[in-house]
Scaffold this motif. Structure first.
Motif, mmCIF file in Angstrom:
data_model
loop_
_atom_site.group_PDB
_atom_site.id
_atom_site.type_symbol
_atom_site.label_atom_id
_atom_site.label_comp_id
_atom_site.label_asym_id
_atom_site.label_seq_id
_atom_site.Cartn_x
_atom_site.Cartn_y
_atom_site.Cartn_z
ATOM 1 N N GLY A 42 16.244 4.875 38.260
ATOM 2 C CA GLY A 42 16.404 4.462 39.646
ATOM 3 C C GLY A 42 17.867 4.283 40.019
ATOM 4 N N ASN A 43 18.141 4.307 41.312
ATOM 5 C CA ASN A 43 19.504 4.132 41.816
ATOM 6 C C ASN A 43 20.493 5.130 41.224
ATOM 7 N N GLY A 44 20.017 6.349 40.997
ATOM 8 C CA GLY A 44 20.898 7.386 40.477
ATOM 9 C C GLY A 44 21.195 7.291 38.996
ATOM 10 N N LYS A 45 20.537 6.382 38.291
ATOM 11 C CA LYS A 45 20.760 6.206 36.857
ATOM 12 C C LYS A 45 19.640 6.866 36.056
ATOM 13 N N TRP A 46 20.043 7.498 34.964
ATOM 14 C CA TRP A 46 19.075 8.127 34.068
ATOM 15 C C TRP A 46 19.279 7.602 32.660
ATOM 16 N N GLY A 47 18.227 7.591 31.871
ATOM 17 C CA GLY A 47 18.327 7.114 30.496
ATOM 18 C C GLY A 47 17.928 8.183 29.508
ATOM 19 N N GLY A 48 18.382 8.028 28.278
ATOM 20 C CA GLY A 48 18.040 8.974 27.231
ATOM 21 C C GLY A 48 17.453 8.278 26.022
ATOM 22 N N CYS A 49 16.416 8.837 25.455
ATOM 23 C CA CYS A 49 15.765 8.289 24.263
ATOM 24 C C CYS A 49 15.275 9.433 23.377
ATOM 25 N N SER A 50 14.606 9.066 22.322
ATOM 26 C CA SER A 50 13.972 10.018 21.417
ATOM 27 C C SER A 50 12.474 9.693 21.371
ATOM 28 N N GLY A 51 11.695 10.598 20.816
ATOM 29 C CA GLY A 51 10.260 10.366 20.723
ATOM 30 C C GLY A 51 9.669 11.123 19.549
ATOM 31 N N VAL A 60 4.960 9.577 21.001
ATOM 32 C CA VAL A 60 5.124 8.125 20.916
ATOM 33 C C VAL A 60 6.613 7.812 21.022
ATOM 34 N N THR A 61 6.954 6.759 21.762
ATOM 35 C CA THR A 61 8.346 6.356 21.899
ATOM 36 C C THR A 61 8.410 4.844 22.028
ATOM 37 N N ALA A 62 9.609 4.319 22.245
ATOM 38 C CA ALA A 62 9.772 2.871 22.430
ATOM 39 C C ALA A 62 9.356 2.491 23.853
ATOM 40 N N GLY A 63 8.788 1.303 23.998
ATOM 41 C CA GLY A 63 8.353 0.858 25.316
ATOM 42 C C GLY A 63 9.498 0.753 26.305
ATOM 43 N N HIS A 64 10.676 0.304 25.833
ATOM 44 C CA HIS A 64 11.794 0.146 26.764
ATOM 45 C C HIS A 64 12.354 1.483 27.235
ATOM 46 N N CYS A 65 11.876 2.572 26.640
ATOM 47 C CA CYS A 65 12.336 3.906 27.047
ATOM 48 C C CYS A 65 11.634 4.435 28.297
ATOM 49 N N VAL A 66 10.608 3.738 28.773
ATOM 50 C CA VAL A 66 9.858 4.236 29.931
ATOM 51 C C VAL A 66 9.890 3.240 31.088
ATOM 52 N N LEU A 67 10.882 2.347 31.076
ATOM 53 C CA LEU A 67 11.014 1.359 32.143
ATOM 54 C C LEU A 67 12.222 1.662 33.021
ATOM 55 N N ASP A 68 12.108 1.337 34.310
ATOM 56 C CA ASP A 68 13.237 1.550 35.204
ATOM 57 C C ASP A 68 14.169 0.344 35.176
ATOM 58 N N ALA A 69 15.162 0.337 36.052
ATOM 59 C CA ALA A 69 16.159 -0.733 36.056
ATOM 60 C C ALA A 69 15.566 -2.090 36.410
ATOM 61 N N ASN A 70 14.379 -2.111 37.025
ATOM 62 C CA ASN A 70 13.720 -3.356 37.405
ATOM 63 C C ASN A 70 12.686 -3.825 36.372
ATOM 64 N N GLY A 71 12.591 -3.097 35.264
ATOM 65 C CA GLY A 71 11.646 -3.469 34.223
ATOM 66 C C GLY A 71 10.231 -3.001 34.469
ATOM 67 N N LEU A 72 10.059 -2.079 35.407
ATOM 68 C CA LEU A 72 8.745 -1.530 35.718
ATOM 69 C C LEU A 72 8.629 -0.122 35.151
ATOM 70 N N LEU A 73 7.397 0.353 34.970
ATOM 71 C CA LEU A 73 7.210 1.714 34.473
ATOM 72 C C LEU A 73 7.856 2.705 35.433
ATOM 73 N N THR A 74 8.700 3.569 34.914
ATOM 74 C CA THR A 74 9.300 4.593 35.755
ATOM 75 C C THR A 74 8.270 5.673 36.072
ATOM 76 N N LYS A 75 8.401 6.277 37.227
ATOM 77 C CA LYS A 75 7.454 7.318 37.624
ATOM 78 C C LYS A 75 7.861 8.682 37.083
ATOM 79 N N ASN A 76 9.086 8.778 36.582
ATOM 80 C CA ASN A 76 9.601 10.082 36.170
ATOM 81 C C ASN A 76 10.162 10.035 34.745
ATOM 82 N N VAL A 77 9.377 10.555 33.798
ATOM 83 C CA VAL A 77 9.801 10.698 32.411
ATOM 84 C C VAL A 77 9.652 12.164 32.027
ATOM 85 N N TYR A 78 10.678 12.703 31.374
ATOM 86 C CA TYR A 78 10.696 14.131 31.027
ATOM 87 C C TYR A 78 10.903 14.278 29.523
ATOM 88 N N VAL A 79 10.090 15.121 28.901
ATOM 89 C CA VAL A 79 10.136 15.318 27.450
ATOM 90 C C VAL A 79 10.437 16.775 27.130
#
Length: 275
Positions: A42-51, A60-79
């Motif tokens: 959100g707000n133009g920020k993107w995150g990177g993780c592994s799975g 399977v990945t870490a739970g904190h890898c699928v949350l947005d800046a507000n701590g809610l599930l992000t609607k957009n995850v790309y693998v």
């Protein structure tokens, strides 16, 4: 008790940014065990993780890898494709569904039950079958201090400016130190350490006859971007014990079956409408 402040090792990045690799690790380009993950924070920020790819349509990945800046599930995850360059991820790689532990809390440091199962929108090739570690195996692995291996797309070091987008791997052993976090354990290594972006990496026990997913990497004792050494000169990496969340795995598998059933029904409708 081993007391240490642990950092969650995902990372924030701009729209186009490097996803680098485990510090002092070995090249793991083409590995079928690990996938690169990008998520919209959100707000133009993107995150990177592994799975960890555990089935053609389940990661399977870490739970904190699928949350947005507000701590809610992000609607957009790309693998991305397992073992491929993280820079190859496109909008077509958006996942279908997310199953996350209901007890996970998004805090600045690692927390309990940091795990999520992702359902992919298109299948990937699973070259080597992977089994989830049972409770009995978890106990046996810890008592025997078996060898473990992880693969990740994290940054390459605290100060490194090297840009790589392919995964690296590191080897270690199952630590006999008890974790202060629920359903988790430690891997110890004398050579390599996990860094930001390695969150969600698979922790595997690999033998000649079987590949067992023991856990999902979630954090480490924070230095700057990577894990710092313990007083004994080793690196400790925290991971969540994935086998204790079979209910989420079953839910993810159900999502896959439902989506496939919907696809087949759609195809039947299309066929029935033809002359």
């Amino acid at each position: 008790k081993f007391l240490v402040t642990l950092m969650a090792i995902s990372f924030l990045m701009g729209l186009v940014a490097p996803a680098q690799a485990i510090e002092n690790g070995d090249d793991a380009t083409g590995s079928g065990f690990v996938v690169p993950i990008t998520m919209d924070k959100g707000n133009g920020k993107w995150g990177g993780c592994s799975g960890a790819l555990i089935a053609p349509l389940i990661v399977v990945t870490a739970g904190h890898c699928v949350l947005d800046a507000n701590g809610l599930l992000t609607k957009n995850v790309y693998v991305g494709v397992a073992g491929s360059s993280a820079s190859s991820i496109t909008l077509a790689d958006k996942i279908s569904t997310i199953q996350i532990t209901s007890t996970f809390k998004n805090t600045p440091t690692v927390d309990d039950d940091d795990l999520a199962f992702l359902t992919l929108s298109k299948p990937q090739s699973l070259s080597t079958p992977i089994v989830l570690a049972s409770e009995k195996q978890i106990t046996e692995f810890k008592n025997a201090r078996v060898s473990l291996k992880t693969f990740g797309y994290g940054v390459y070091g605290d100060t490194s400016t090297e840009v790589t987008t392919t995964p690296k791997s590191m080897e270690g052993t199952y630590s006999n130190i008890n974790s202060i976090y629920t359903n988790s354990a430690y891997m110890t290594s004398i050579k390599a350490n996990a860094c930001q972006g390695d969150s969600g990496s698979p922790i595997l026990n690999i033998t000649a006859s079987q590949v067992t997913l023991v856990g999902i990497l979630t954090g480490g004792a924070g230095s700057v971007k990577c894990t710092k050494k313990s007083t004994d000169g080793t690196y400790l990496t925290l991971f969540t014990l994935v086998g204790r969340y079979a209910n989420l795995a079953f839910s993810a598998a159900t999502d896959v079956m439902n989506s496939q059933e919907q696809l087949m029904n759609s195809q039947k409708i299309q066929l029935s409408g033809k002359d």
